[in-house]
Design a protein around this motif. Structure first.
Motif, PDB file in Angstrom:
ATOM      1  N   THR A 152      -7.299   1.194   1.591  1.00  0.00           N
ATOM      2  CA  THR A 152      -8.089   1.213   2.833  1.00  0.00           C
ATOM      3  C   THR A 152      -8.492  -0.197   3.237  1.00  0.00           C
ATOM      4  OG1 THR A 152     -10.095   1.651   1.555  1.00  0.00           O
ATOM      5  CG2 THR A 152      -8.950   3.563   2.488  1.00  0.00           C
ATOM      6  N   THR A 173       0.835  -1.208   0.000  1.00  0.00           N
ATOM      7  CA  THR A 173       0.000   0.000   0.000  1.00  0.00           C
ATOM      8  C   THR A 173       0.864   1.250   0.000  1.00  0.00           C
ATOM      9  OG1 THR A 173      -0.161   0.164   2.428  1.00  0.00           O
ATOM     10  CG2 THR A 173      -1.880  -1.096   1.285  1.00  0.00           C
ATOM     11  N   ARG A 174       1.867   1.259   0.863  1.00  0.00           N
ATOM     12  CA  ARG A 174       2.709   2.451   0.966  1.00  0.00           C
ATOM     13  C   ARG A 174       3.444   2.700  -0.343  1.00  0.00           C
ATOM     14  NH1 ARG A 174       4.586   4.681   5.393  1.00  0.00           N
ATOM     15  NH2 ARG A 174       4.990   6.247   3.803  1.00  0.00           N
ATOM     16  N   GLY A 229      -2.864   8.680  -7.099  1.00  0.00           N
ATOM     17  CA  GLY A 229      -3.227   7.544  -6.258  1.00  0.00           C
ATOM     18  C   GLY A 229      -4.035   7.945  -5.042  1.00  0.00           C
ATOM     19  N   TYR A 230      -4.016   9.238  -4.748  1.00  0.00           N
ATOM     20  CA  TYR A 230      -4.704   9.742  -3.557  1.00  0.00           C
ATOM     21  C   TYR A 230      -6.135  10.170  -3.889  1.00  0.00           C
ATOM     22  CZ  TYR A 230      -4.723  11.747   1.164  1.00  0.00           C
ATOM     23  OH  TYR A 230      -4.990  12.012   2.470  1.00  0.00           O
ATOM     24  N   THR A 231      -6.589   9.855  -5.099  1.00  0.00           N
ATOM     25  CA  THR A 231      -7.949  10.248  -5.509  1.00  0.00           C
ATOM     26  C   THR A 231      -8.870   9.038  -5.529  1.00  0.00           C
ATOM     27  OG1 THR A 231      -7.551   9.779  -7.857  1.00  0.00           O
ATOM     28  CG2 THR A 231      -6.965  11.984  -7.064  1.00  0.00           C
ATOM     29  N   GLN A 232     -10.175   9.297  -5.299  1.00  0.00           N
ATOM     30  CA  GLN A 232     -11.156   8.216  -5.443  1.00  0.00           C
ATOM     31  C   GLN A 232     -11.382   7.901  -6.914  1.00  0.00           C
ATOM     32  OE1 GLN A 232     -14.863   8.496  -3.369  1.00  0.00           O
ATOM     33  NE2 GLN A 232     -13.884   8.046  -1.402  1.00  0.00           N
ATOM     34  N   ASP A 289      -7.503   3.790  -3.753  1.00  0.00           N
ATOM     35  CA  ASP A 289      -7.927   3.899  -2.354  1.00  0.00           C
ATOM     36  C   ASP A 289      -8.709   2.673  -1.885  1.00  0.00           C
ATOM     37  OD1 ASP A 289     -10.006   4.848  -4.189  1.00  0.00           O
ATOM     38  OD2 ASP A 289     -11.152   5.256  -2.364  1.00  0.00           O
ATOM     39  N   HIS A 318       2.455   6.106  -7.340  1.00  0.00           N
ATOM     40  CA  HIS A 318       1.428   6.818  -8.093  1.00  0.00           C
ATOM     41  C   HIS A 318       1.479   8.329  -7.843  1.00  0.00           C
ATOM     42  CE1 HIS A 318      -0.471   2.881  -8.795  1.00  0.00           C
ATOM     43  NE2 HIS A 318      -1.151   3.474  -9.752  1.00  0.00           N
ATOM     44  N   LEU A 357       1.044   3.711  -3.381  1.00  0.00           N
ATOM     45  CA  LEU A 357       0.598   5.108  -3.280  1.00  0.00           C
ATOM     46  C   LEU A 357       1.743   6.060  -3.623  1.00  0.00           C
ATOM     47  CD1 LEU A 357      -1.481   7.225  -2.629  1.00  0.00           C
ATOM     48  CD2 LEU A 357      -0.991   6.917  -0.197  1.00  0.00           C
ATOM     49  N   GLN A 358       2.920   5.752  -3.106  1.00  0.00           N
ATOM     50  CA  GLN A 358       4.065   6.631  -3.336  1.00  0.00           C
ATOM     51  C   GLN A 358       4.445   6.662  -4.814  1.00  0.00           C
ATOM     52  OE1 GLN A 358       4.858   8.291  -0.733  1.00  0.00           O
ATOM     53  NE2 GLN A 358       6.473   9.525  -1.689  1.00  0.00           N
ATOM     54  N   ALA A 360       0.082  11.842  -6.475  1.00  0.00           N
ATOM     55  CA  ALA A 360      -1.213  12.443  -6.146  1.00  0.00           C
ATOM     56  C   ALA A 360      -2.393  11.707  -6.783  1.00  0.00           C
ATOM     57  CB  ALA A 360      -1.223  13.918  -6.553  1.00  0.00           C
TER      58      ALA A 360
END
Lengths: 373, 330
Positions: free
Chosen positions: B301, B278-279, B289-292, B297, B285, B282-283, B287
């Motif tokens: 989650t 997960t870490r 990756g931080y979107t729905q 996500d 990707h 996200l890293q 920003a």
């Protein structure tokens, strides 16, 4: 849907394992042998290898014609588990047994195998590896030592370094540039040479732990007959890479060693009063050792993986070995247990030798995951 | 010894993958998070058609009585697609609990044919029942007694597709040592199934990150050419690679003397590997990756919510060491 997956040993495997276990229980020296990189230690370890060989236990996975037992990869793993669980001596011949021998089986001539393997199996010849040079470490293809053509063979010149076991070994193997005009990976040839031959100077290097586990080798016109070339001249890179994958894969770092260490770590933790603050790390170290063992079982069961998957294995066991020993040192505090201290110093080299872990991660990224180069 | 999946098991995993890949699971998950379970439940019915819900139900009760390895294969694939719903509860823990704690043929039959979706709370390890609003059977197993459960108000969960409900015992269904034993077995199999979900989710995260790193261009190069990115992804691949054999070995020892040790070892490793995935995903990707909108996500989650779902990592590590120091070397 019936599953055929199982971890059960058949009768043949159990018989073999028990024979190995009983023999080791009766023969492993009660007191540790002297340091393998000293004169008396070298002699004692060679004697131990001869004892193993007489029981046909020094090279169980080799064909019987060369002193082995044609053991399957699974039986080899079982042998290794027993060997390490019994606390048996380090294998003085490991460079030859696990790096050169697979190369000879894959690329050597019948004459070479007949001449070299039986002596290797009895440690009559102990082999050193001569890969690295001062300017060719991770970038092995930057090798500059040369082999030039002469009557009936080659003349070696140049310098090798970090050559494991070279101080007391009899012979060495490595790559030499035979065609300086060809590209980096071309024009290299795989050669074997005697360490006591005219023109060879070996200078031991004192290591971080104080011992002389490796050495520099200076070569000045050292003659090598054509019969000591493995594979074709100019094909050395391909030949060497098959050896390198053995080094990263199963052969050199058997799971038995790590599981035996993990069990000692659990015992140490328990004897220290099972301190809660180190419980997670002790558990993680045992879990990783068990994961490595099971991964090896999957490998010998024929799980299909790319050849470069050995790079994942190399990173995993070398980091595991450091973690096992770091945890032990934290359990011991200031108590100077020589086994754990020496083991720790040795483990520190793991992420460097046999291809640094950075090289391995790049191989994993590009060849296993398919990331762009 | 044969420590590899059979061709049939590989085919089973592929069939599940194809079904789920064609089912818009992310779309169904967004609805599930909003409390609309219809699309997700339709996927569950399709999975029942492939036998997934019947795996852990005994043959005598209309199920397949499959080996735990088959269950692990299925749950890894459900985790791979971040399927919403009480996966480990309904597919593993509840069938085991009902089969071993008493006589519940109707419920077991319903679980097997997919008409019944169930969840369970078993304090202290499993203090809440996941997805009690979507399940038609809610159980509570506590202190050697099995109850029909009455869910209270859900509390907030990191994974919005996995709401957690406190449960009160409304009616006693059974009590005594068989219930205690059944609860312990059910928790073990639930832990195993949850570990498989984690491994599958970790694999999905790695796949998405590798794909993205092979396409995204910065500084005139694809970011997957940078070693800073390559080495992080390699470490994820290594962690997943070495967690998998622990998972299969735990499935092989389910129900046996080493079950606790092996299940906990597998859980620790699968959770660690998935967490690292997960870490890193996200890293890699950034920003997006931080979107729905992108959808990463759903996996991030779910992984973080599943890590404490069947007992804490520390509790599982303690269980490994308790087993090791109890029976000597092994």
């Amino acid at each position: 849907m019936n599953t055929h997956m199982n971890l059960d040993l058949d009768a043949e495997a159990i018989t073999f394992r028990d024979e190995v276990r009983d023999w080791l229980a009766a023969h492993v020296p009660a007191r540790p042998l002297p340091d393998v990189d000293t004169e008396p230690g070298d002699a004692a370890h060679r004697a131990w290898e001869r004892e193993l060989a007489e029981a046909r236990l020094s090279v169980v996975s080799w064909p019987s014609a060369y002193g082995g037992r044609d053991a399957s990869p699974l039986h080899w793993l079982l042998f290794e588990e027993e060997y390490h669980a019994a606390g048996a001596p380090v294998r003085v011949g490991q460079n030859g047994l696990f790096l050169l021998a697979p190369t000879l089986f894959a690329h050597g001539t019948p004459e070479q195998r007949d001449r070299l393997l039986p002596r290797m199996a009895r440690a009559d010849d102990v082999w050193a590896q001569a890969w690295s040079e001062p300017d060719a470490g991770s970038d092995l293809a930057a090798i500059r030592s040369t082999a030039t053509r002469t009557d009936g063979g080659w003349l070696l010149s140049g310098q090798k370094t970090w050559s494991s076991r070279a101080t007391h070994a009899d012979r060495a193997f490595g790559l030499f540039r035979t065609d300086p005009a060809a590209g980096r990976h071309r024009g290299l040839t795989y050669l074997m040479f005697g360490l006591r031959t005219a023109g060879v100077t070996v200078r031991p290097i004192r290591q971080l732990g104080g011992g002389t586990g490796f050495a520099e080798i200076f070569l000045d016109g050292v003659f090598v007959p054509d019969t000591d070339v493995i594979g074709a001249a100019g094909e050395g890179w391909t030949v060497a890479m098959s050896t390198a994958s053995h080094e990263r894969g199963l052969s050199l770092r058997s799971p038995g060693r790590f599981l035996a260490t993990a069990r000692r770590l659990v015992d140490l933790w328990q004897r220290a009063g099972s301190p809660a603050e180190l419980r997670d790390r002790v558990a993680d170290a045992w879990i990783a050792a068990q994961a490595y063992r099971l991964h090896c079982f999957a490998t010998v069961s024929g799980e299909s993986r790319p050849g470069s998957a050995g790079s994942m294995t190399k990173v995993f066991w070398s980091e595991l070995d450091v973690a096992l020993h770091e945890t032990a040192l934290d359990l011991l505090g200031l108590q100077g247990d020589p086994d754990w201290l020496d083991g720790y110093l040795f483990s520190l080299a793991g992420p460097i030798y046999a291809g640094t872990n950075e090289i391995q991660r790049t191989v994993v990224a590009e060849r296993v995951l398919g990331l762009p180069r | 010894m044969r420590f590899v999946l059979s061709p049939e098991q590989h085919q089973f995993a592929s069939a599940l993958h194809e079904l789920l890949a064609a089912s818009d699971v992310p779309g169904a998950a967004r609805c599930w998070a909003a409390g609309e379970h219809g699309r997700g439940l339709a996927i569950w019915r399709d999975l029942a058609g492939l036998g997934v819900t019947a795996l852990a139900v005994p043959e005598a009760a209309g199920g397949l009585g499959a080996h735990a390895v088959d269950l692990v294969v299925a749950c890894e694939e459900l985790g791979h697609h971040a399927l919403p719903g009480p996966v480990a509860e309904s597919l593993a823990a509840v069938p085991t609990l009902l089969a071993e704690a008493g006589e519940f043929p109707d419920w077991l039959g319903g679980l097997a044919d997919g008409s019944l979706i169930a969840t369970v709370a078993a304090p202290p390890d499993v203090p809440f029942a996941a997805d009690a609003d979507a399940a038609s059977l809610v159980l509570l197993a506590e202190a050697g007694t099995l109850y029909l459960g009455k869910p209270g108000d859900p509390q907030r969960s990191l994974d919005e597709t996995r709401r957690l409900f406190p449960v009160l015992g409304a009616e006693v269904l059974g009590t005594g040592p068989p219930v205690s034993r059944a609860t312990s077995r059910a928790l073990g199999l639930g832990t195993l199934a949850g570990s498989a979900q984690l491994l599958g989710a970790g694999r999905a995260l790695l796949e998405m990150a590798v794909r993205y790193a092979g396409q995204r261009v910065q500084f005139g190069r694809r970011i997957g050419q940078f070693q800073a990115v390559q080495h992080q992804l390699a470490d994820v691949a290594i962690a997943l690679e070495f967690a998998r054999p622990l998972l299969y070995a735990a499935a092989l020892s389910a129900g046996g003397p080493a079950a606790d040790r092996d299940t906990s070892a597998a859980r620790v490793a699968c959770a660690e590997a998935a967490h690292r995935a997960t870490r890193t995903a996200l890293q890699v990707h950034g920003a997006i990756g931080y979107t729905q909108e992108y959808g990463l996500d759903l996996w991030i989650t779910k992984v973080r919510a599943l890590i404490p779902a069947w007992g804490s990592q520390s509790a599982h590590r303690a269980r490994v060491l308790a087993a090791l120091t109890q029976d000597g070397a092994r």
